[in-house]
Design a protein around this motif. Structure first.
Motif, PDB file in Angstrom:
ATOM      1  N   UNK A  25      54.621  43.936  34.047  1.00 39.28           N
ATOM      2  CA  UNK A  25      55.510  43.622  32.925  1.00 39.28           C
ATOM      3  C   UNK A  25      54.936  44.092  31.582  1.00 39.28           C
ATOM      4  N   UNK A  26      53.637  43.878  31.395  1.00 42.47           N
ATOM      5  CA  UNK A  26      53.079  44.166  30.057  1.00 42.47           C
ATOM      6  C   UNK A  26      52.228  45.431  30.005  1.00 42.47           C
ATOM      7  N   UNK A  27      51.954  45.993  31.159  1.00 44.78           N
ATOM      8  CA  UNK A  27      51.291  47.293  31.280  1.00 44.78           C
ATOM      9  C   UNK A  27      50.169  47.532  30.296  1.00 44.78           C
ATOM     10  N   UNK A  28      50.264  48.633  29.579  1.00 46.95           N
ATOM     11  CA  UNK A  28      49.158  49.072  28.731  1.00 46.95           C
ATOM     12  C   UNK A  28      48.969  48.204  27.489  1.00 46.95           C
ATOM     13  N   UNK A  29      49.890  47.254  27.264  1.00 46.12           N
ATOM     14  CA  UNK A  29      49.713  46.382  26.078  1.00 46.12           C
ATOM     15  C   UNK A  29      48.566  45.392  26.297  1.00 46.12           C
ATOM     16  N   UNK A  30      48.156  45.237  27.559  1.00 49.89           N
ATOM     17  CA  UNK A  30      47.100  44.248  27.851  1.00 49.89           C
ATOM     18  C   UNK A  30      45.719  44.805  27.535  1.00 49.89           C
ATOM     19  N   UNK A  31      44.837  43.908  27.080  1.00 52.05           N
ATOM     20  CA  UNK A  31      43.501  44.366  26.680  1.00 52.05           C
ATOM     21  C   UNK A  31      42.546  44.499  27.873  1.00 52.05           C
ATOM     22  N   UNK A  32      43.022  44.279  29.054  1.00 53.83           N
ATOM     23  CA  UNK A  32      42.153  44.408  30.233  1.00 53.83           C
ATOM     24  C   UNK A  32      42.863  43.856  31.450  1.00 53.83           C
ATOM     25  N   UNK A  33      42.127  43.738  32.545  1.00 48.22           N
ATOM     26  CA  UNK A  33      42.713  43.201  33.779  1.00 48.22           C
ATOM     27  C   UNK A  33      42.720  41.675  33.700  1.00 48.22           C
ATOM     28  N   UNK A  34      43.859  41.030  33.995  1.00 48.30           N
ATOM     29  CA  UNK A  34      43.890  39.557  33.871  1.00 48.30           C
ATOM     30  C   UNK A  34      42.856  38.860  34.746  1.00 48.30           C
ATOM     31  N   UNK A  35      42.606  39.407  35.934  1.00 47.29           N
ATOM     32  CA  UNK A  35      41.663  38.708  36.819  1.00 47.29           C
ATOM     33  C   UNK A  35      40.200  38.975  36.430  1.00 47.29           C
ATOM     34  N   UNK A  36      39.988  39.830  35.440  1.00 46.46           N
ATOM     35  CA  UNK A  36      38.611  40.033  34.950  1.00 46.46           C
ATOM     36  C   UNK A  36      38.282  39.065  33.814  1.00 46.46           C
ATOM     37  N   UNK A  37      39.287  38.343  33.336  1.00 48.75           N
ATOM     38  CA  UNK A  37      39.063  37.417  32.205  1.00 48.75           C
ATOM     39  C   UNK A  37      39.009  35.997  32.763  1.00 48.75           C
ATOM     40  N   UNK A  38      37.840  35.354  32.693  1.00 47.89           N
ATOM     41  CA  UNK A  38      37.677  34.058  33.363  1.00 47.89           C
ATOM     42  C   UNK A  38      38.759  33.025  33.084  1.00 47.89           C
ATOM     43  N   UNK A  39      39.104  32.841  31.805  1.00 55.27           N
ATOM     44  CA  UNK A  39      40.080  31.760  31.514  1.00 55.27           C
ATOM     45  C   UNK A  39      41.463  32.131  32.045  1.00 55.27           C
ATOM     46  N   UNK A  40      41.804  33.410  31.931  1.00 52.77           N
ATOM     47  CA  UNK A  40      43.105  33.869  32.444  1.00 52.77           C
ATOM     48  C   UNK A  40      43.120  33.701  33.964  1.00 52.77           C
ATOM     49  N   UNK A  41      42.001  34.077  34.574  1.00 48.44           N
ATOM     50  CA  UNK A  41      41.878  33.977  36.026  1.00 48.44           C
ATOM     51  C   UNK A  41      42.100  32.523  36.474  1.00 48.44           C
ATOM     52  N   UNK A  42      41.429  31.607  35.787  1.00 52.63           N
ATOM     53  CA  UNK A  42      41.556  30.193  36.178  1.00 52.63           C
ATOM     54  C   UNK A  42      42.980  29.683  36.029  1.00 52.63           C
ATOM     55  N   UNK A  43      43.647  30.118  34.933  1.00 54.34           N
ATOM     56  CA  UNK A  43      45.039  29.686  34.725  1.00 54.34           C
ATOM     57  C   UNK A  43      45.915  30.214  35.856  1.00 54.34           C
ATOM     58  N   UNK A  44      45.693  31.485  36.216  1.00 50.00           N
ATOM     59  CA  UNK A  44      46.512  32.083  37.285  1.00 50.00           C
ATOM     60  C   UNK A  44      46.243  31.381  38.611  1.00 50.00           C
ATOM     61  N   UNK A  45      44.976  31.095  38.852  1.00 56.66           N
ATOM     62  CA  UNK A  45      44.607  30.457  40.126  1.00 56.66           C
ATOM     63  C   UNK A  45      45.222  29.047  40.215  1.00 56.66           C
ATOM     64  N   UNK A  46      45.196  28.325  39.103  1.00 56.97           N
ATOM     65  CA  UNK A  46      45.789  26.978  39.102  1.00 56.97           C
ATOM     66  C   UNK A  46      47.295  27.063  39.349  1.00 56.97           C
ATOM     67  N   UNK A  47      47.935  28.077  38.736  1.00 57.74           N
ATOM     68  CA  UNK A  47      49.386  28.246  38.938  1.00 57.74           C
ATOM     69  C   UNK A  47      49.660  28.632  40.392  1.00 57.74           C
ATOM     70  N   UNK A  48      48.773  29.441  40.965  1.00 64.71           N
ATOM     71  CA  UNK A  48      48.954  29.870  42.362  1.00 64.71           C
ATOM     72  C   UNK A  48      48.850  28.663  43.293  1.00 64.71           C
ATOM     73  N   UNK A  49      47.877  27.797  43.035  1.00 61.68           N
ATOM     74  CA  UNK A  49      47.715  26.616  43.890  1.00 61.68           C
ATOM     75  C   UNK A  49      48.927  25.691  43.746  1.00 61.68           C
ATOM     76  N   UNK A  50      49.399  25.545  42.505  1.00 62.55           N
ATOM     77  CA  UNK A  50      50.565  24.676  42.287  1.00 62.55           C
ATOM     78  C   UNK A  50      51.792  25.245  43.015  1.00 62.55           C
ATOM     79  N   UNK A  51      51.980  26.570  42.945  1.00 62.23           N
ATOM     80  CA  UNK A  51      53.134  27.200  43.617  1.00 62.23           C
ATOM     81  C   UNK A  51      53.020  27.001  45.129  1.00 62.23           C
ATOM     82  N   UNK A  52      51.805  27.167  45.643  1.00 63.44           N
ATOM     83  CA  UNK A  52      51.577  26.971  47.085  1.00 63.44           C
ATOM     84  C   UNK A  52      51.990  25.557  47.491  1.00 63.44           C
ATOM     85  N   UNK A  53      51.602  24.579  46.700  1.00 64.49           N
ATOM     86  CA  UNK A  53      51.931  23.183  47.042  1.00 64.49           C
ATOM     87  C   UNK A  53      53.441  22.937  46.927  1.00 64.49           C
TER      88      UNK A  53
END
Ligand code: ATP
Length: 405
Positions: A269-297
């Motif tokens: 969605x945001x392509x080259x506007x992003x300053x890096x890979x989301x999963x390389x940024x710890x806080x972003x990674x944790x937010x995504x992981x928490x959302x993934x666990x919530x979606x799984x549940x």
């Protein structure tokens, strides 16, 4: 109370005590039964529930997942894999301790000053177990004039996975010694604890038959591992016939699969506007992981068609919303579901039984709540029902407590 059973989990730990009236899971200070297996270092040491708030605010000084590293040498490929299973254990740097095991460099704040210290992973595991003992001691001291410190458990049965080697067992023991846990420390396999907690009361109620043994398969999938075991019960006896494990398959793998899917949608969605890979940024990674666990549940109960995922300010001030349809989710998880059959087949072969010989298939562990896991298990075993007569989160701690009694 001086005798306890503990389920030392990757994600959460449970402590129970056996008394005359049966087995009780001991509630922590927040009245919860599950204790996050997490240790944070700040002005003071925060363990269990108290450490969870530090996950985002004190990220680099918060350690979890120690169960998977304790007792392994730094160079062991399993340890190397786990240390890279970012953010499986910590975002802090790993070091090799003088004993050759993984250690973590954390910063401890005291007033305005900051001190760096290196903690060996076995010590972190010991801190978690000590915390469990403190919970039991606080409970025992309630309504008495005896200080909790005098009621610290003296006799422990700690449940460990059946993939633990002697070195891992010794690592956990060493961790307990470092933090001053004294008394008797015994270990038992998690699957044996589950079988014991299943069988002991049925045996007392004379539900087993000497002529016709009761064969039960126990399927346990927690956050980091999947174990299939078969136990045979006759009056007065429990015989573990087989135990097979995929030590690399658990709820965290489902979360990671969904997290990768979310991250790729965000990047598209945001392509080259992003300053890096989301999963390389710890806080972003944790937010995504928490959302993934919530979606799984959200997708676990039968009939739920999709899970909404809303992530505000996910990265670079961009919000991200999407929805995960149950079919998409199952397709993402298919490679994981395909691995469920192997341990089941091996466990049946080892026990020299077929699924028709099983009286029941009991499922325990948080990840056996995943809907597509349950359906896949029914299909593999070619049976109509899975039994959920045991408490999925507490059966291991209860069995360990019974063994300790
Ligand atoms: P391990 O057995 O690897 O040591 P653990 O004992 O800490 O791990 P459990 O507490 O048995 O693991 O289970 C935790 C896992 O169960 C997590 O991955 C969690 O997301 C998952 N889980 C809990 N509830 C649900 C649910 N309703 N639907 C899907 N997954 C769930």
């Amino acid at each position: 109370m001086s005798v306890v059973g503990v389920d030392f989990g990757y994600q959460s730990s449970v402590i129970a005590a056996a008394g005359r009236g049966g087995v009780d899971v001991i509630l922590n200070g927040g009245s919860n039964r599950l204790n996050p297996s997490m240790v944070g270092f700040d002005e003071c040491r925060r363990v269990g529930e108290q450490a969870t708030s530090g996950q985002s605010s004190n990220l680099k000084n918060t350690i979890k997942g120690m169960k998977r590293l304790v007792g392994l040498a730094f160079d062991d490929p399993r340890a190397q894999k786990e240390m890279k299973w970012y953010p499986g254990v910590t975002f802090a740097p790993f070091e090799r301790s003088s004993g050759g095991t993984p250690s973590i460099g954390v910063k401890i704040h005291a007033g305005d000053s900051e001190k760096e210290t290196v903690v060996p992973i076995e010590m972190v595991a010991g801190m978690m177990l000590r915390h469990m003992g403190d919970i039991a001691a606080a409970k025992a001291a309630e309504g008495t004039s005896t200080p909790a410190s005098e009621l610290f458990p003296q006799d422990w049965v700690v449940a460990i996975p059946n993939y633990f080697t002697d070195a891992q067992r010794r690592g956990l023991q060493a961790g307990c010694e470092i933090v001053g846990i004294k008394g008797v420390l015994r270990f038992m396999h998690e699957n044996t604890a589950t079988a014991l907690s299943y069988g002991i009361f049925k045996d007392l109620k004379k539900e087993f038959d000497a002529e016709k043994p009761t064969n039960v398969m126990f399927i346990d999938m927690g956050a980091s591992a999947y174990t299939v075991s078969i136990a045979t019960f006759i009056p007065g006896q429990l015989i573990v016939k087989s135990a097979q494990c995929d030590s690399e398959l658990g709820g965290r793998d489902f979360d990671m699969a969904v997290a990768t899917w979310i991250a790729s949608g965000f990047e598209q969605k945001f392509g080259s506007k992003l300053s890096g890979k989301p999963l390389d940024k710890p806080k972003t990674y944790l937010k995504i992981l928490a959302a993934a666990e919530a979606a799984k549940k959200t997708l676990s109960p039968v009939g739920v068609k999709e899970a909404r995922i809303n992530l505000e300010m996910l990265m670079d001030d961009f919000d991200f919303s999407t929805s995960l349809k149950v079919e998409e989710y199952e397709a993402i998880c298919q490679p994981l579901l395909d691995r469920l059959a192997g341990p089941i087949q091996k466990a049946l072969e080892e026990a020299k039984l077929t699924s028709a010989d099983l009286t029941a298939v009991e499922i325990v562990g948080g990840s056996t709540r995943i809907g597509c896991v349950k359906r896949k298990l029914l299909e593999i075993l070619n049976i109509e029902n899975l039994s959920t007569t045991m408490n999925a989160d507490e059966s291991v701690a209860r069995g360990a407590a019974l063994q300790s009694a």
